[in-house]
Design a protein around this motif. Structure first.
Motif, PDB file in Angstrom:
ATOM      1  N   GLY A  75      59.975  42.691  28.887  1.00 49.07           N
ATOM      2  CA  GLY A  75      61.396  42.560  29.194  1.00 49.07           C
ATOM      3  C   GLY A  75      61.696  43.121  30.562  1.00 49.07           C
ATOM      4  O   GLY A  75      60.868  43.063  31.471  1.00 49.07           O
ATOM      5  N   THR A  76      62.866  43.698  30.712  1.00 53.04           N
ATOM      6  CA  THR A  76      63.277  44.234  32.014  1.00 53.04           C
ATOM      7  C   THR A  76      62.374  45.381  32.452  1.00 53.04           C
ATOM      8  O   THR A  76      61.968  45.461  33.612  1.00 53.04           O
ATOM      9  CB  THR A  76      64.743  44.702  31.948  1.00 53.04           C
ATOM     10  N   ILE A  77      62.064  46.286  31.536  1.00 49.97           N
ATOM     11  CA  ILE A  77      61.249  47.461  31.877  1.00 49.97           C
ATOM     12  C   ILE A  77      59.779  47.084  32.025  1.00 49.97           C
ATOM     13  O   ILE A  77      59.117  47.457  32.990  1.00 49.97           O
ATOM     14  CB  ILE A  77      61.424  48.565  30.816  1.00 49.97           C
ATOM     15  N   ILE A  78      59.237  46.365  31.059  1.00 55.47           N
ATOM     16  CA  ILE A  78      57.844  45.928  31.120  1.00 55.47           C
ATOM     17  C   ILE A  78      57.832  44.534  31.738  1.00 55.47           C
ATOM     18  O   ILE A  78      57.964  43.525  31.039  1.00 55.47           O
ATOM     19  CB  ILE A  78      57.185  45.925  29.722  1.00 55.47           C
ATOM     20  N   GLY A  79      57.725  44.498  33.058  1.00 52.20           N
ATOM     21  CA  GLY A  79      57.836  43.259  33.803  1.00 52.20           C
ATOM     22  C   GLY A  79      56.497  42.727  34.273  1.00 52.20           C
ATOM     23  O   GLY A  79      55.448  43.011  33.694  1.00 52.20           O
ATOM     24  N   PRO A  80      56.494  41.949  35.370  1.00 46.64           N
ATOM     25  CA  PRO A  80      55.271  41.271  35.822  1.00 46.64           C
ATOM     26  C   PRO A  80      54.120  42.203  36.162  1.00 46.64           C
ATOM     27  O   PRO A  80      52.964  41.915  35.838  1.00 46.64           O
ATOM     28  CB  PRO A  80      55.740  40.504  37.063  1.00 46.64           C
ATOM     29  N   ARG A  81      54.404  43.332  36.837  1.00 46.57           N
ATOM     30  CA  ARG A  81      53.315  44.212  37.268  1.00 46.57           C
ATOM     31  C   ARG A  81      52.563  44.786  36.077  1.00 46.57           C
ATOM     32  O   ARG A  81      51.329  44.746  36.015  1.00 46.57           O
ATOM     33  CB  ARG A  81      53.865  45.350  38.122  1.00 46.57           C
ATOM     34  N   LYS A  82      53.315  45.326  35.106  1.00 47.42           N
ATOM     35  CA  LYS A  82      52.627  45.958  33.981  1.00 47.42           C
ATOM     36  C   LYS A  82      52.011  44.918  33.048  1.00 47.42           C
ATOM     37  O   LYS A  82      50.954  45.130  32.461  1.00 47.42           O
ATOM     38  CB  LYS A  82      53.587  46.863  33.205  1.00 47.42           C
ATOM     39  N   THR A  83      52.675  43.765  32.910  1.00 44.59           N
ATOM     40  CA  THR A  83      52.102  42.699  32.094  1.00 44.59           C
ATOM     41  C   THR A  83      50.796  42.201  32.713  1.00 44.59           C
ATOM     42  O   THR A  83      49.800  41.983  32.005  1.00 44.59           O
ATOM     43  CB  THR A  83      53.094  41.533  31.966  1.00 44.59           C
ATOM     44  N   GLY A  84      50.791  42.037  34.034  1.00 48.74           N
ATOM     45  CA  GLY A  84      49.569  41.627  34.706  1.00 48.74           C
ATOM     46  C   GLY A  84      48.468  42.652  34.549  1.00 48.74           C
ATOM     47  O   GLY A  84      47.289  42.295  34.370  1.00 48.74           O
ATOM     48  N   LYS A  85      48.831  43.922  34.588  1.00 55.48           N
ATOM     49  CA  LYS A  85      47.852  44.992  34.405  1.00 55.48           C
ATOM     50  C   LYS A  85      47.258  44.944  32.998  1.00 55.48           C
ATOM     51  O   LYS A  85      46.053  45.139  32.811  1.00 55.48           O
ATOM     52  CB  LYS A  85      48.531  46.342  34.651  1.00 55.48           C
ATOM     53  N   MET A  86      48.103  44.674  32.001  1.00 60.13           N
ATOM     54  CA  MET A  86      47.614  44.570  30.620  1.00 60.13           C
ATOM     55  C   MET A  86      46.634  43.416  30.484  1.00 60.13           C
ATOM     56  O   MET A  86      45.555  43.562  29.890  1.00 60.13           O
ATOM     57  CB  MET A  86      48.795  44.362  29.668  1.00 60.13           C
ATOM     58  N   VAL A  87      46.992  42.248  31.019  1.00 63.46           N
ATOM     59  CA  VAL A  87      46.128  41.067  30.915  1.00 63.46           C
ATOM     60  C   VAL A  87      44.790  41.317  31.595  1.00 63.46           C
ATOM     61  O   VAL A  87      43.722  40.992  31.051  1.00 63.46           O
ATOM     62  CB  VAL A  87      46.838  39.838  31.523  1.00 63.46           C
ATOM     63  N   GLU A  88      44.829  41.920  32.769  1.00 63.41           N
ATOM     64  CA  GLU A  88      43.595  42.221  33.491  1.00 63.41           C
ATOM     65  C   GLU A  88      42.705  43.168  32.686  1.00 63.41           C
ATOM     66  O   GLU A  88      41.488  42.977  32.599  1.00 63.41           O
ATOM     67  CB  GLU A  88      43.942  42.838  34.846  1.00 63.41           C
ATOM     68  N   SER A  89      43.306  44.196  32.092  1.00 64.77           N
ATOM     69  CA  SER A  89      42.542  45.173  31.306  1.00 64.77           C
ATOM     70  C   SER A  89      41.914  44.523  30.075  1.00 64.77           C
ATOM     71  O   SER A  89      40.757  44.792  29.732  1.00 64.77           O
ATOM     72  CB  SER A  89      43.445  46.329  30.881  1.00 64.77           C
ATOM     73  N   ILE A  90      42.684  43.678  29.393  1.00 62.06           N
ATOM     74  CA  ILE A  90      42.164  43.012  28.196  1.00 62.06           C
ATOM     75  C   ILE A  90      41.004  42.094  28.558  1.00 62.06           C
ATOM     76  O   ILE A  90      39.931  42.127  27.919  1.00 62.06           O
ATOM     77  CB  ILE A  90      43.280  42.220  27.492  1.00 62.06           C
ATOM     78  N   ASN A  91      41.178  41.264  29.569  1.00 60.02           N
ATOM     79  CA  ASN A  91      40.119  40.316  29.944  1.00 60.02           C
ATOM     80  C   ASN A  91      38.853  41.027  30.399  1.00 60.02           C
ATOM     81  O   ASN A  91      37.733  40.528  30.196  1.00 60.02           O
ATOM     82  CB  ASN A  91      40.621  39.380  31.039  1.00 60.02           C
ATOM     83  N   ARG A  92      39.007  42.200  31.013  1.00 58.09           N
ATOM     84  CA  ARG A  92      37.851  42.955  31.483  1.00 58.09           C
ATOM     85  C   ARG A  92      36.973  43.414  30.314  1.00 58.09           C
ATOM     86  O   ARG A  92      35.777  43.666  30.486  1.00 58.09           O
ATOM     87  CB  ARG A  92      38.312  44.161  32.291  1.00 58.09           C
ATOM     88  N   MET A  93      37.538  43.516  29.118  1.00 60.45           N
ATOM     89  CA  MET A  93      36.774  43.954  27.950  1.00 60.45           C
ATOM     90  C   MET A  93      35.984  42.823  27.292  1.00 60.45           C
ATOM     91  O   MET A  93      35.261  43.059  26.326  1.00 60.45           O
ATOM     92  CB  MET A  93      37.724  44.571  26.914  1.00 60.45           C
ATOM     93  N   ASN A  94      36.163  41.591  27.768  1.00 60.28           N
ATOM     94  CA  ASN A  94      35.450  40.422  27.223  1.00 60.28           C
ATOM     95  C   ASN A  94      35.578  40.310  25.699  1.00 60.28           C
ATOM     96  O   ASN A  94      34.577  40.299  24.970  1.00 60.28           O
ATOM     97  CB  ASN A  94      33.964  40.467  27.608  1.00 60.28           C
ATOM     98  N   PRO A  95      36.796  40.219  25.191  1.00 63.03           N
ATOM     99  CA  PRO A  95      36.970  40.167  23.735  1.00 63.03           C
ATOM    100  C   PRO A  95      36.546  38.820  23.160  1.00 63.03           C
ATOM    101  O   PRO A  95      36.632  37.782  23.819  1.00 63.03           O
ATOM    102  CB  PRO A  95      38.477  40.364  23.566  1.00 63.03           C
TER     103      PRO A  95
END
Length: 379
Positions: free
Chosen positions: A166-186
């Motif tokens: 939402g407003t607080i959890i915006g593009p920067r933090k969402t992008g950081k989450m996606v990058e972290s998840i993909n780095r774990m090769n789930p």
């Protein structure tokens, strides 16, 4: 509406208490009093005004009000706690006078020093908590399931809860989450509810779905609903998630290549929004093959025995944030059998995540946000 008025009443009383104590403390700096009252009016109206306005006018002005009000929620907590401590000192001074002996006739100067100290300490706590909220940890856990899962020897799960896009959890933090998840090769990605923070409009305005589309897992991306999806109306948030690559399981069980099951329960909040309760877990699982592993997504970790009695092997939950702000973790420990972390009951394993994002204040002082890496081994 009842909940709204209770929250508004508490918000009003706490801010009035802070305003009165601040006014008294500024006796030695009376020229500053009007500015202080103006500040208190601003922070009092900031959060509700920002949340209401951004629904109809997504503009930097309501967004700024939202941020200011969100930070003030955390500040209110720690200012109030410190004022309680000073009030205990005032009560003690009433019965055993000591302040006049220390300050002499210059008591107003002592009050001003307390005002400055409370403000500075609160500011440092909020700064630390905000920095802490921006740096999630990776929690890893290895679990052995005494079942076969077709030709799979193991399963690499990345689990996330309580993102609160939402407003607080915006593009920067969402992008950081996606990058972290993909780095774990789930092998598979599982979201345990509250992906969206109530209103989906800020999510759409910021095009956060573009980030979600970058998530990669060969066995798919699945989610259960959380209470905040339903606070935001349910279907608008859920439809948006599905349009951007996340399959939301609503009292549904799905077989993954005939090797294991993923089950998503509707959140308990569904009943308050739609008038219809969610299905019993036994009804959802009535037609499955019990010899295969069963993974359950259930946002709120109530009634853990339900999963154990239904033969679930792993339940992943969130919701608690483990209080998010100290000392609320002590409260969630009393409410939930598991407020955070791992527990086993019988043959059922449970993990309750502290969550990735924040609700309300963009601050965490009671714990760190997390992404959970679960390695399941099948025997």
């Amino acid at each position: 509406m009842i909940f709204f008025f209770i929250v508004l009443a508490v918000h009003t009383v706490v801010n009035l208490y802070i305003a009165i104590r601040g006014w008294q403390a500024l006796e030695a700096a009376s020229n500053f009093r009007p500015w202080f009252i103006a500040f208190m009016i601003l922070v009092y109206v900031a959060y509700p005004a920002g949340r209401i306005l951004e629904k109809i006018w997504y503009h930097p002005i309501p967004i700024t009000l939202h941020w200011v009000g969100a930070f003030w929620f955390a500040a209110m907590l720690y200012v109030t706690l410190m004022l309680f401590l000073t009030d205990i000192g005032r009560i003690a001074n009433h019965f055993f006078p000591f302040l006049e002996k220390i300050a002499g006739s210059n008591v107003p100067a002592i009050k001003l020093k307390f005002f400055i100290a409370v403000s500075a300490i609160s500011g440092l706590i909020i700064l630390f908590g905000h920095i802490n909220a921006w740096y999630p940890k990776t929690s890893r856990i290895d679990i052995v399931i005494p079942k076969e899962a077709g030709n799979l020897q193991s399963l690499r799960i990345v689990a996330v809860s309580d993102v609160h896009l939402g407003t607080i959890i915006g593009p920067r933090k969402t992008g950081k989450m996606v990058e972290s998840i993909n780095r774990m090769n789930p092998d598979i990605i599982l979201f345990a509810g509250d992906i969206v923070d109530e209103d989906v409009k800020p999510v759409i305005k910021q095009n956060l779905g573009r980030n979600l589309q970058q998530l990669k897992a060969p066995l798919g991306i699945y989610a259960s609903t959380g209470n905040h999806e339903y606070i935001g109306g349910g279907d608008p948030s859920i439809n948006y998630l599905e349009q951007n690559g996340i399959r939301v399981l609503r009292d549904t069980v799905i077989s993954i290549h005939d090797n294991f099951y993923v089950v998503g329960r509707e959140d308990l909040h569904k009943k308050w929004v739609t008038g219809n309760p969610r299905k019993d877990l036994s009804e959802i699982l009535k037609d499955i093959d019990r010899s295969k592993p069963v993974i359950l997504l259930d946002h709120q970790p109530y009634n853990l025995d339900d999963a154990m009695e239904a033969g679930v092997d792993l339940q992943i939950s969130g919701h608690t944030h483990h209080g998010q702000l100290w000392p609320f973790g002590y409260v969630t420990n009393r409410i939930f059998e598991v407020s955070r972390g791992y527990k086993q009951k019988g043959n059922t394993h449970y993990y309750v995540s502290t969550g990735f994002g924040t609700w309300g204040p963009p601050v965490r002082t009671g714990n760190r946000p997390e992404i959970v890496l679960i390695n399941l081994y099948f025997e």
